[in-house]
Scaffold this motif. Structure first.
Motif, PDB file in Angstrom:
ATOM      1  N   GLU A  80       0.839  -1.204   0.000  1.00 14.09           N
ATOM      2  CA  GLU A  80       0.000   0.000   0.000  1.00 14.09           C
ATOM      3  C   GLU A  80       0.874   1.254   0.000  1.00 14.09           C
ATOM      4  OE1 GLU A  80      -0.431  -2.617   1.875  1.00 14.09           O
ATOM      5  OE2 GLU A  80      -2.547  -3.152   2.068  1.00 14.09           O
ATOM      6  N   LYS A  81       2.020   1.182   0.687  1.00 14.75           N
ATOM      7  CA  LYS A  81       2.902   2.348   0.779  1.00 14.75           C
ATOM      8  C   LYS A  81       3.563   2.685  -0.561  1.00 14.75           C
ATOM      9  CE  LYS A  81       4.107   1.897   5.657  1.00 14.75           C
ATOM     10  NZ  LYS A  81       5.097   1.396   6.594  1.00 14.75           N
ATOM     11  N   ALA A  82       3.586   1.713  -1.480  1.00 18.94           N
ATOM     12  CA  ALA A  82       4.235   1.947  -2.785  1.00 18.94           C
ATOM     13  C   ALA A  82       3.349   2.751  -3.734  1.00 18.94           C
ATOM     14  CB  ALA A  82       4.631   0.620  -3.410  1.00 18.94           C
ATOM     15  N   GLY A  83       2.115   3.007  -3.333  1.00 24.33           N
ATOM     16  CA  GLY A  83       1.235   3.886  -4.111  1.00 24.33           C
ATOM     17  C   GLY A  83       0.774   3.314  -5.436  1.00 24.33           C
ATOM     18  N   PHE A  84       0.627   4.196  -6.451  1.00 26.11           N
ATOM     19  CA  PHE A  84      -0.004   3.783  -7.715  1.00 26.11           C
ATOM     20  C   PHE A  84       0.818   2.735  -8.467  1.00 26.11           C
ATOM     21  CE2 PHE A  84       1.899   5.462 -11.668  1.00 26.11           C
ATOM     22  CZ  PHE A  84       2.958   6.177 -11.144  1.00 26.11           C
ATOM     23  N   MET A  85       2.131   2.715  -8.242  1.00 28.07           N
ATOM     24  CA  MET A  85       2.978   1.735  -8.924  1.00 28.07           C
ATOM     25  C   MET A  85       2.587   0.295  -8.541  1.00 28.07           C
ATOM     26  SD  MET A  85       5.412   2.913 -10.923  1.00 28.07           S
ATOM     27  CE  MET A  85       6.689   4.132 -11.187  1.00 28.07           C
ATOM     28  N   ALA A  86       2.025   0.127  -7.346  1.00 25.14           N
ATOM     29  CA  ALA A  86       1.710  -1.222  -6.857  1.00 25.14           C
ATOM     30  C   ALA A  86       0.229  -1.580  -7.021  1.00 25.14           C
ATOM     31  CB  ALA A  86       2.103  -1.336  -5.388  1.00 25.14           C
ATOM     32  N   LYS A  87      -0.536  -0.687  -7.634  1.00 24.11           N
ATOM     33  CA  LYS A  87      -1.990  -0.889  -7.713  1.00 24.11           C
ATOM     34  C   LYS A  87      -2.360  -2.186  -8.457  1.00 24.11           C
ATOM     35  CE  LYS A  87      -5.839   2.224  -8.097  1.00 24.11           C
ATOM     36  NZ  LYS A  87      -6.387   3.374  -8.758  1.00 24.11           N
ATOM     37  N   LYS A  88      -1.736  -2.366  -9.650  1.00 23.71           N
ATOM     38  CA  LYS A  88      -2.054  -3.569 -10.442  1.00 23.71           C
ATOM     39  C   LYS A  88      -1.525  -4.831  -9.763  1.00 23.71           C
ATOM     40  CE  LYS A  88      -0.771  -2.324 -14.738  1.00 23.71           C
ATOM     41  NZ  LYS A  88      -0.512  -2.582 -16.144  1.00 23.71           N
ATOM     42  N   MET A  89      -0.400  -4.660  -9.055  1.00 24.93           N
ATOM     43  CA  MET A  89       0.169  -5.816  -8.345  1.00 24.93           C
ATOM     44  C   MET A  89      -0.820  -6.292  -7.284  1.00 24.93           C
ATOM     45  SD  MET A  89       4.048  -4.485  -7.625  1.00 24.93           S
ATOM     46  CE  MET A  89       5.004  -3.627  -8.880  1.00 24.93           C
ATOM     47  N   MET A  90      -1.385  -5.328  -6.551  1.00 23.66           N
ATOM     48  CA  MET A  90      -2.330  -5.680  -5.478  1.00 23.66           C
ATOM     49  C   MET A  90      -3.580  -6.350  -6.056  1.00 23.66           C
ATOM     50  SD  MET A  90      -1.994  -2.707  -2.604  1.00 23.66           S
ATOM     51  CE  MET A  90      -1.987  -1.223  -3.561  1.00 23.66           C
ATOM     52  N   LYS A  91      -3.999  -5.865  -7.221  1.00 22.44           N
ATOM     53  CA  LYS A  91      -5.186  -6.432  -7.865  1.00 22.44           C
ATOM     54  C   LYS A  91      -4.940  -7.908  -8.207  1.00 22.44           C
ATOM     55  CE  LYS A  91      -8.523  -3.948 -10.617  1.00 22.44           C
ATOM     56  NZ  LYS A  91      -8.700  -3.048 -11.734  1.00 22.44           N
ATOM     57  N   ALA A  92      -3.732  -8.189  -8.745  1.00 24.98           N
ATOM     58  CA  ALA A  92      -3.395  -9.569  -9.121  1.00 24.98           C
ATOM     59  C   ALA A  92      -3.333 -10.458  -7.876  1.00 24.98           C
ATOM     60  CB  ALA A  92      -2.052  -9.590  -9.847  1.00 24.98           C
ATOM     61  N   LEU A  93      -2.755  -9.914  -6.806  1.00 22.17           N
ATOM     62  CA  LEU A  93      -2.659 -10.700  -5.568  1.00 22.17           C
ATOM     63  C   LEU A  93      -4.029 -10.890  -4.923  1.00 22.17           C
ATOM     64  CD1 LEU A  93       0.625  -9.073  -4.250  1.00 22.17           C
ATOM     65  CD2 LEU A  93       0.387 -11.413  -5.062  1.00 22.17           C
ATOM     66  N   ASP A  94      -4.925  -9.906  -5.109  1.00 24.55           N
ATOM     67  CA  ASP A  94      -6.305 -10.059  -4.623  1.00 24.55           C
ATOM     68  C   ASP A  94      -6.964 -11.241  -5.335  1.00 24.55           C
ATOM     69  OD1 ASP A  94      -6.088  -7.893  -2.939  1.00 24.55           O
ATOM     70  OD2 ASP A  94      -7.054  -6.463  -4.302  1.00 24.55           O
ATOM     71  N   LEU A  95      -6.692 -11.357  -6.646  1.00 24.84           N
ATOM     72  CA  LEU A  95      -7.251 -12.496  -7.396  1.00 24.84           C
ATOM     73  C   LEU A  95      -6.675 -13.808  -6.866  1.00 24.84           C
ATOM     74  CD1 LEU A  95      -7.148 -11.196 -11.107  1.00 24.84           C
ATOM     75  CD2 LEU A  95      -9.172 -11.619  -9.707  1.00 24.84           C
ATOM     76  N   GLY A  96      -5.384 -13.776  -6.508  1.00 21.44           N
ATOM     77  CA  GLY A  96      -4.747 -14.954  -5.923  1.00 21.44           C
ATOM     78  C   GLY A  96      -5.422 -15.340  -4.621  1.00 21.44           C
TER      79      GLY A  96
END
Lengths: 239, 192
Positions: free
Chosen positions: A160-176
């Motif tokens: 979350e602290k990485a901001g917009f750069m990590a947004k898509k990463m979090m989305k993929a991990l949410d799917l995981g």
């Protein structure tokens, strides 16, 4: 009985690191009353025979195994492969009475995803060979942007602290995480869930090179960055 | 030609020994000098990927002195590196992985586009050619395809002057192994 999810972090770093960060994010999404989660850092577990035994024992009782590792030369690093071999050898000696599942998260410092896919293919074939049910792989490129420059405790760093750069990463991990909760294969459009940064490759290279120059300045090594300390092959061959 | 021959087998493995010996014999017949290394017998720490060899000590691995340093020096000065490994789930053995993982010091902290992908620039001008050999018990198209892909990507990162790869099966007769070894050496200019 609670579902047991074991995260095996395959980074050679003793703690912290991006594999840890990404894996912890996925586990956090599972934190509820029906799922029990555990993190094993293989760099620590392989330090003694006793810890290694403990790790393989935990892996043997897991419902889901999640591997999270950095991409080293298009492959999981040596420590991760060694752990996979050990778990496999344990499975062969004492086959599990339940259908265990495997998911993998591979992260890399380059902005491209081709080499991540190769490393995930190795994990898929591992599942096939060991009899684990393959539930899918997530490949995350450009993870250098996740580095915590605050110098704080690595355990308190978060995606979350990485901001917009990590947004898509979090989305993929949410799917995981959703796949683990629903007991379904990971939802993907292609064979894997591959995530690139929201910036073009040239910009990533430019930012990276500037960062390296700044770091070199700090260590007073700008003039030495391209040195060749080892002897190269003699000029005799090839002609 | 100086050749570094890496045996990446997990344990004492007669088949890996046969293949390595075959490479050694044919190479020596051709007048090359071979340095064999059995990776499982070497003390080699895991590269932590902390990029210290990039910035603090450019080109020099900062891990405590171990056989990995000797391997890096020998690799860098060789004209040809031959790596023999069992095919593990389409990949290399942990021993060979540990050896290739230690190559961070062979690149410099400068990203550039090569072969359509962003990679770090290579530190050295003259690099060894590469031969990767996968050992397999039986035919397995899927594993072979992943192994080929892995070798191709490694070759694209190391940028050798020439490279070749092959899969040698345990069912192959001794003559077949020798033919394959000669073919691979010929492909990288080490066999007439």
């Amino acid at each position: 009985m609670k579902k047991k999810v074991v995260l095996l972090v395959g980074s050679p770093k003793l703690e912290g690191g991006n594999s840890d960060l990404l894996g912890r994010y996925l586990l956090k999404q599972l934190d509820n009353e029906t799922i029990e989660t555990q993190i094993i850092r293989v760099s620590q577990a392989l330090q003694s025979a006793e810890k290694t035994r403990e790790m393989t024992k935990k892996a043997a009782t897991a419902d889901w195994l999640v591997l999270s590792f950095p991409n080293y030369m298009s492959s999981p690093p040596a420590l991760m492969i060694e752990t996979m071999d050990l778990i496999y050898s344990d499975f062969q000696k004492t086959p599990s009475d339940k259908q265990q599942k495997l998911m993998a998260i591979c992260s890399g410092g380059y902005p491209g995803t081709a080499s991540l896919e190769t490393a995930l293919e190795i994990c898929r074939l591992y599942a096939k060979e060991t009899g684990l049910r393959w539930m899918g792989g997530i490949g995350i490129a450009g993870t250098a942007v996740l580095e915590d420059k605050s110098g704080g405790d690595p355990a308190s760093h978060s995606l979350e602290k990485a901001g917009f750069m990590a947004k898509k990463m979090m989305k993929a991990l949410d799917l995981g995480a959703a796949a683990v909760i629903k007991e379904e294969p990971l939802a993907t459009t292609g064979r894997y869930q591959l995530i690139k940064l929201p910036i073009p490759d040239w910009m990533y290279a430019m930012i990276g090179n500037r960062t390296f120059q700044a770091m070199a300045k700090e260590h007073n090594s700008q003039e030495r960055l391209f040195e060749k300390p080892y002897a190269e092959p003699s000029q005799l061959y090839p002609e | 030609m100086e050749i570094l021959l890496l045996n990446g087998a997990d344990e004492q493995d007669e088949f890996a020994e046969v293949v390595c010996r075959c490479f050694e014999e044919i190479s020596e017949e051709m007048g090359h000098e071979v340095t064999p290394m059995v990776l499982r017998n070497m003390e080699m720490a895991d590269c932590p990927g902390d990029y210290e060899c990039f910035i603090k000590t450019p080109g020099l691995c900062t891990l405590a002195e171990d056989d990995g340093h000797r391997l890096l020096q020998q690799w860098t000065k060789s004209h040809l590196v031959i790596a023999v490994t069992p095919v593990h789930y389409g990949g290399f053995s942990a021993h060979l992985n540990r050896a290739t993982d230690r190559h961070l010091s062979g690149i410099v902290p400068h990203l550039e586009k090569r072969n359509g992908e962003v990679h770090f620039k290579i530190r050295y001008d003259r690099l060894p050619s590469l031969v990767f050999v996968g050992l397999a018990a039986e035919d397995d198209e899927e594993k072979e395809a992943v192994f080929r892909r892995l070798v191709k990507e490694n070759a694209s990162m190391f940028e050798p002057p020439a490279w070749a790869m092959g899969i040698i099966k345990e069912t192959m007769a001794r003559e077949g192994i020798a033919d394959e070894v000669a073919r691979l050496l010929q492909k990288v200019g080490a066999h007439q």
